[in-house]
Design a protein around this motif. Sequence first.
Motif, PDB file in Angstrom:
ATOM      1  N   MET A   1      70.146  84.158  53.512  1.00 30.77           N
ATOM      2  CA  MET A   1      70.759  83.901  52.084  1.00 30.77           C
ATOM      3  C   MET A   1      70.713  84.946  51.149  1.00 30.77           C
ATOM      4  O   MET A   1      69.693  85.858  50.848  1.00 30.77           O
ATOM      5  CB  MET A   1      69.862  82.883  51.448  1.00 30.77           C
ATOM      6  CG  MET A   1      70.061  82.399  49.969  1.00 30.77           C
ATOM      7  SD  MET A   1      69.313  80.924  49.535  1.00 30.77           S
ATOM      8  CE  MET A   1      67.592  81.673  49.578  1.00 30.77           C
ATOM      9  N   THR A   2      71.945  85.146  50.623  1.00 28.62           N
ATOM     10  CA  THR A   2      72.083  86.199  49.376  1.00 28.62           C
ATOM     11  C   THR A   2      72.399  85.756  48.181  1.00 28.62           C
ATOM     12  O   THR A   2      73.451  84.839  48.159  1.00 28.62           O
ATOM     13  CB  THR A   2      73.190  87.250  49.960  1.00 28.62           C
ATOM     14  OG1 THR A   2      72.813  87.828  51.168  1.00 28.62           O
ATOM     15  CG2 THR A   2      73.347  88.419  48.864  1.00 28.62           C
ATOM     16  N   ILE A   3      71.583  86.222  47.164  1.00 31.75           N
ATOM     17  CA  ILE A   3      72.107  85.606  45.787  1.00 31.75           C
ATOM     18  C   ILE A   3      72.649  86.565  45.031  1.00 31.75           C
ATOM     19  O   ILE A   3      72.232  87.878  44.939  1.00 31.75           O
ATOM     20  CB  ILE A   3      70.759  85.197  45.155  1.00 31.75           C
ATOM     21  CG1 ILE A   3      70.055  84.182  45.739  1.00 31.75           C
ATOM     22  CG2 ILE A   3      71.057  84.535  43.680  1.00 31.75           C
ATOM     23  CD1 ILE A   3      68.856  83.762  45.509  1.00 31.75           C
ATOM     24  N   HIS A   4      73.574  86.314  44.568  1.00 26.68           N
ATOM     25  CA  HIS A   4      74.518  87.211  43.789  1.00 26.68           C
ATOM     26  C   HIS A   4      74.362  87.075  42.316  1.00 26.68           C
ATOM     27  O   HIS A   4      74.639  85.861  41.723  1.00 26.68           O
ATOM     28  CB  HIS A   4      76.049  87.373  44.146  1.00 26.68           C
ATOM     29  CG  HIS A   4      76.208  87.884  45.672  1.00 26.68           C
ATOM     30  ND1 HIS A   4      76.207  89.058  46.015  1.00 26.68           N
ATOM     31  CD2 HIS A   4      76.404  87.239  46.720  1.00 26.68           C
ATOM     32  CE1 HIS A   4      76.502  89.287  47.139  1.00 26.68           C
ATOM     33  NE2 HIS A   4      76.419  88.100  47.868  1.00 26.68           N
ATOM     34  N   ILE A   5      73.875  87.900  41.624  1.00 26.28           N
ATOM     35  CA  ILE A   5      73.847  87.755  40.158  1.00 26.28           C
ATOM     36  C   ILE A   5      74.678  88.779  39.376  1.00 26.28           C
ATOM     37  O   ILE A   5      74.328  90.064  39.845  1.00 26.28           O
ATOM     38  CB  ILE A   5      72.369  87.934  39.545  1.00 26.28           C
ATOM     39  CG1 ILE A   5      71.400  86.745  40.541  1.00 26.28           C
ATOM     40  CG2 ILE A   5      72.196  87.754  38.057  1.00 26.28           C
ATOM     41  CD1 ILE A   5      69.779  86.852  40.417  1.00 26.28           C
ATOM     42  N   PRO A  75      65.333  90.266  47.733  1.00 24.63           N
ATOM     43  CA  PRO A  75      64.862  88.839  47.548  1.00 24.63           C
ATOM     44  C   PRO A  75      63.859  88.481  48.851  1.00 24.63           C
ATOM     45  O   PRO A  75      64.221  88.993  49.809  1.00 24.63           O
ATOM     46  CB  PRO A  75      66.078  88.122  47.823  1.00 24.63           C
ATOM     47  CG  PRO A  75      67.151  89.180  47.389  1.00 24.63           C
ATOM     48  CD  PRO A  75      66.714  90.486  47.673  1.00 24.63           C
ATOM     49  N   ALA A  76      62.961  87.773  48.541  1.00 23.36           N
ATOM     50  CA  ALA A  76      61.969  87.064  49.816  1.00 23.36           C
ATOM     51  C   ALA A  76      62.523  85.825  50.159  1.00 23.36           C
ATOM     52  O   ALA A  76      63.713  85.315  49.563  1.00 23.36           O
ATOM     53  CB  ALA A  76      60.823  86.926  49.174  1.00 23.36           C
ATOM     54  N   GLY A  77      62.139  85.517  51.269  1.00 21.10           N
ATOM     55  CA  GLY A  77      62.815  84.075  51.839  1.00 21.10           C
ATOM     56  C   GLY A  77      62.118  82.945  51.121  1.00 21.10           C
ATOM     57  O   GLY A  77      61.418  83.219  50.003  1.00 21.10           O
ATOM     58  N   ARG A  78      62.441  81.966  51.371  1.00 21.56           N
ATOM     59  CA  ARG A  78      62.310  80.444  50.832  1.00 21.56           C
ATOM     60  C   ARG A  78      60.677  80.395  50.741  1.00 21.56           C
ATOM     61  O   ARG A  78      60.167  79.847  49.795  1.00 21.56           O
ATOM     62  CB  ARG A  78      62.822  79.364  51.542  1.00 21.56           C
ATOM     63  CG  ARG A  78      64.523  79.214  51.032  1.00 21.56           C
ATOM     64  CD  ARG A  78      64.905  78.008  51.738  1.00 21.56           C
ATOM     65  NE  ARG A  78      64.395  77.724  52.841  1.00 21.56           N
ATOM     66  CZ  ARG A  78      65.365  78.334  54.018  1.00 21.56           C
ATOM     67  NH1 ARG A  78      66.413  79.053  54.019  1.00 21.56           N
ATOM     68  NH2 ARG A  78      64.888  77.841  55.261  1.00 21.56           N
ATOM     69  N   HIS A 110      57.094  92.951  55.889  1.00 21.55           N
ATOM     70  CA  HIS A 110      58.287  93.408  54.942  1.00 21.55           C
ATOM     71  C   HIS A 110      59.573  92.929  55.604  1.00 21.55           C
ATOM     72  O   HIS A 110      60.662  93.485  55.003  1.00 21.55           O
ATOM     73  CB  HIS A 110      58.057  94.869  54.728  1.00 21.55           C
ATOM     74  CG  HIS A 110      56.535  95.465  54.235  1.00 21.55           C
ATOM     75  ND1 HIS A 110      56.332  95.128  53.188  1.00 21.55           N
ATOM     76  CD2 HIS A 110      55.971  96.094  55.084  1.00 21.55           C
ATOM     77  CE1 HIS A 110      55.142  95.672  53.064  1.00 21.55           C
ATOM     78  NE2 HIS A 110      54.901  96.297  54.170  1.00 21.55           N
ATOM     79  N   GLN A 111      59.784  92.088  56.376  1.00 25.60           N
ATOM     80  CA  GLN A 111      61.007  91.558  56.798  1.00 25.60           C
ATOM     81  C   GLN A 111      60.975  90.067  56.605  1.00 25.60           C
ATOM     82  O   GLN A 111      60.078  89.245  56.449  1.00 25.60           O
ATOM     83  CB  GLN A 111      61.217  91.781  58.150  1.00 25.60           C
ATOM     84  CG  GLN A 111      61.425  93.325  58.708  1.00 25.60           C
ATOM     85  CD  GLN A 111      61.607  93.433  60.101  1.00 25.60           C
ATOM     86  OE1 GLN A 111      61.321  92.558  60.916  1.00 25.60           O
ATOM     87  NE2 GLN A 111      62.084  94.564  60.365  1.00 25.60           N
ATOM     88  N   THR A 112      62.261  89.501  56.668  1.00 27.61           N
ATOM     89  CA  THR A 112      62.598  87.896  56.289  1.00 27.61           C
ATOM     90  C   THR A 112      63.448  87.415  57.508  1.00 27.61           C
ATOM     91  O   THR A 112      64.253  88.141  58.136  1.00 27.61           O
ATOM     92  CB  THR A 112      63.302  87.862  55.206  1.00 27.61           C
ATOM     93  OG1 THR A 112      62.657  88.400  54.073  1.00 27.61           O
ATOM     94  CG2 THR A 112      63.780  86.410  54.756  1.00 27.61           C
ATOM     95  N   THR A 113      63.015  86.242  58.006  1.00 32.20           N
ATOM     96  CA  THR A 113      63.729  85.855  59.277  1.00 32.20           C
ATOM     97  C   THR A 113      65.181  85.561  58.951  1.00 32.20           C
ATOM     98  O   THR A 113      65.509  85.687  57.654  1.00 32.20           O
ATOM     99  CB  THR A 113      63.052  84.368  59.471  1.00 32.20           C
ATOM    100  OG1 THR A 113      63.211  83.597  58.341  1.00 32.20           O
ATOM    101  CG2 THR A 113      61.766  84.430  59.818  1.00 32.20           C
TER     102      THR A 113
END
Length: 159
Positions: A1-5, A75-78, A110-113
Motif C-alpha cells: 500500500m502506497t500513500i501519496h501526500i 511507511p510501515a505496514g498496518r 526493517h521490511q514490510t510484507t
Amino acid sequence: MTIHIAEGDIAARTRAIIADLRFLEGSLLPILHEVQDEFGYIPQEAVPVIAEELNLSRAEVHGVVTFYHDYRDHPAGRHVLKLCRAEACQSMGGDALAERVKTLLGIDFHQTTLDGSVTLEPVYCLGLCACAPSAMLDGEVYGRVDDQLAAELVAEARR
C-alpha cells in the motif's frame, strides 16, 4: 500500500505540528514523534521544513531521524511487530524466534510484507527481561513468546 501526500500538504501539516511544539525545550524529538504519528513515518519533504523552522541544518535533523530506531523514513505496514533483540531475550531463544517469525512473514527486519499488513522491526529491550523472549504487536507487549504464540501474533497481524 502506497500513500501519496502532496508535498505542500506535508509542509503545511509539519509547520502546524512545529507551531504547537516549538516552545518545548529540546523540541526536535517531540516534533519528530508527532510528524511520524501524523504520516506514519518521517517524510523526506518534512526534514527541510523542520530544519528551517528550528534553525537546524538538514543534516542535524536527518542524523536524529536515522539515529533513533523508532523513527521510520518510509511507511510501515498496518501492524508493526517488534521483536526484542537484547541479550536476555537472545539467551532465552530470541534468535531462533526471530528466524521463525521472519520465515512466517517472509521478510527480514526493517521490511514490510508485500500485502502491507506487517512491518517487522528489531527493538533493543522491551523491559520484560524476566519473561524473555518478548515481542510487541501494535504497542501491546508479550512475554515468554514461543513458536505457538509467535504464530498467533503473526496470524493476528495478517488479518
